[in-house]
Scaffold this motif. Structure first.
Motif, mmCIF file in Angstrom:
data_model
loop_
_atom_site.group_PDB
_atom_site.id
_atom_site.type_symbol
_atom_site.label_atom_id
_atom_site.label_comp_id
_atom_site.label_asym_id
_atom_site.label_seq_id
_atom_site.Cartn_x
_atom_site.Cartn_y
_atom_site.Cartn_z
ATOM 1 N N THR A 36 35.614 -48.979 8.125
ATOM 2 C CA THR A 36 34.684 -47.871 8.280
ATOM 3 C C THR A 36 35.244 -46.941 9.338
ATOM 4 O OG1 THR A 36 32.818 -49.302 7.741
ATOM 5 C CG2 THR A 36 32.307 -47.225 8.837
ATOM 6 N N ILE A 37 35.410 -45.667 8.979
ATOM 7 C CA ILE A 37 35.949 -44.662 9.888
ATOM 8 C C ILE A 37 34.872 -43.606 10.092
ATOM 9 C CG2 ILE A 37 37.757 -42.952 10.264
ATOM 10 C CD1 ILE A 37 39.398 -44.634 8.159
ATOM 11 N N ARG A 38 34.582 -43.295 11.342
ATOM 12 C CA ARG A 38 33.552 -42.309 11.664
ATOM 13 C C ARG A 38 34.217 -41.057 12.227
ATOM 14 N NH1 ARG A 38 30.489 -41.594 16.603
ATOM 15 N NH2 ARG A 38 28.722 -40.279 16.106
ATOM 16 N N ALA A 39 33.838 -39.900 11.707
ATOM 17 C CA ALA A 39 34.338 -38.633 12.234
ATOM 18 C C ALA A 39 33.452 -38.226 13.398
ATOM 19 C CB ALA A 39 34.320 -37.555 11.155
ATOM 20 N N ALA A 40 34.052 -38.076 14.576
ATOM 21 C CA ALA A 40 33.297 -37.756 15.782
ATOM 22 C C ALA A 40 33.154 -36.249 16.011
ATOM 23 C CB ALA A 40 33.963 -38.400 16.988
ATOM 24 N N ARG A 41 34.065 -35.464 15.434
ATOM 25 C CA ARG A 41 34.037 -34.007 15.604
ATOM 26 C C ARG A 41 34.957 -33.385 14.569
ATOM 27 N NH1 ARG A 41 38.732 -32.503 17.803
ATOM 28 N NH2 ARG A 41 39.921 -34.025 18.987
ATOM 29 N N LEU A 61 42.842 -37.313 7.310
ATOM 30 C CA LEU A 61 41.441 -36.894 7.350
ATOM 31 C C LEU A 61 41.354 -35.483 7.926
ATOM 32 C CD1 LEU A 61 39.907 -40.133 8.882
ATOM 33 C CD2 LEU A 61 39.941 -39.458 6.480
ATOM 34 N N ASP A 62 40.678 -34.598 7.240
ATOM 35 C CA ASP A 62 40.412 -33.253 7.719
ATOM 36 C C ASP A 62 38.903 -33.080 7.705
ATOM 37 O OD1 ASP A 62 43.137 -32.299 7.985
ATOM 38 O OD2 ASP A 62 43.202 -32.377 5.799
ATOM 39 N N VAL A 63 38.331 -32.918 8.899
ATOM 40 C CA VAL A 63 36.871 -32.827 9.035
ATOM 41 C C VAL A 63 36.501 -31.407 9.421
ATOM 42 C CG1 VAL A 63 34.866 -33.712 10.263
ATOM 43 C CG2 VAL A 63 36.772 -35.240 9.741
ATOM 44 N N ALA A 64 35.607 -30.795 8.667
ATOM 45 C CA ALA A 64 35.156 -29.435 8.937
ATOM 46 C C ALA A 64 33.687 -29.450 9.319
ATOM 47 C CB ALA A 64 35.359 -28.550 7.703
ATOM 48 N N ALA A 65 33.312 -28.553 10.209
ATOM 49 C CA ALA A 65 31.909 -28.411 10.585
ATOM 50 C C ALA A 65 31.220 -27.507 9.569
ATOM 51 C CB ALA A 65 31.809 -27.792 11.972
ATOM 52 N N TYR A 66 29.979 -27.782 9.303
ATOM 53 C CA TYR A 66 29.219 -26.910 8.412
ATOM 54 C C TYR A 66 27.772 -26.861 8.875
ATOM 55 C CZ TYR A 66 27.753 -31.270 6.167
ATOM 56 O OH TYR A 66 27.248 -32.523 5.924
ATOM 57 N N LEU A 67 27.147 -25.751 8.605
ATOM 58 C CA LEU A 67 25.780 -25.498 9.032
ATOM 59 C C LEU A 67 24.804 -26.170 8.087
ATOM 60 C CD1 LEU A 67 23.853 -24.009 10.945
ATOM 61 C CD2 LEU A 67 23.999 -22.068 9.399
#
Length: 69
Positions: A36-41, A61-67
């Motif tokens: 289990t991998i958690r994206a912190a930011r 992993l590429d994590v993007a912020a979204y509204l």
């Protein structure tokens, strides 16, 4: 991940521990890994199984912020 034919999976490591946090990992008796991998930011990180010179698997992993409204 399913069992490997060449032996057990090596331990997973993350290139960005402040972004991709490995929160749980276990291996079944048959060699199946559960991770289990958690994206912190937002950002990019790579989770690898193996060493720098002998990487068995790499997960980008590429994590993007979204509204959320």
């Amino acid at each position: 991940m399913p069992p490997r034919r060449n032996g057990p999976w090596p331990e997973p490591h993350t290139s960005g521990p402040m972004l991709a946090v490995i929160t749980a990992k276990s291996m079944d008796p048959d060699g199946t890994w559960h991770v289990t991998i958690r994206a912190a930011r937002p950002g990019s990180a790579t989770v690898t199984w193996g060493t720098e010179g002998a990487t068995v698997l790499a997960l980008q992993l590429d994590v993007a912020a979204y509204l959320i409204s």
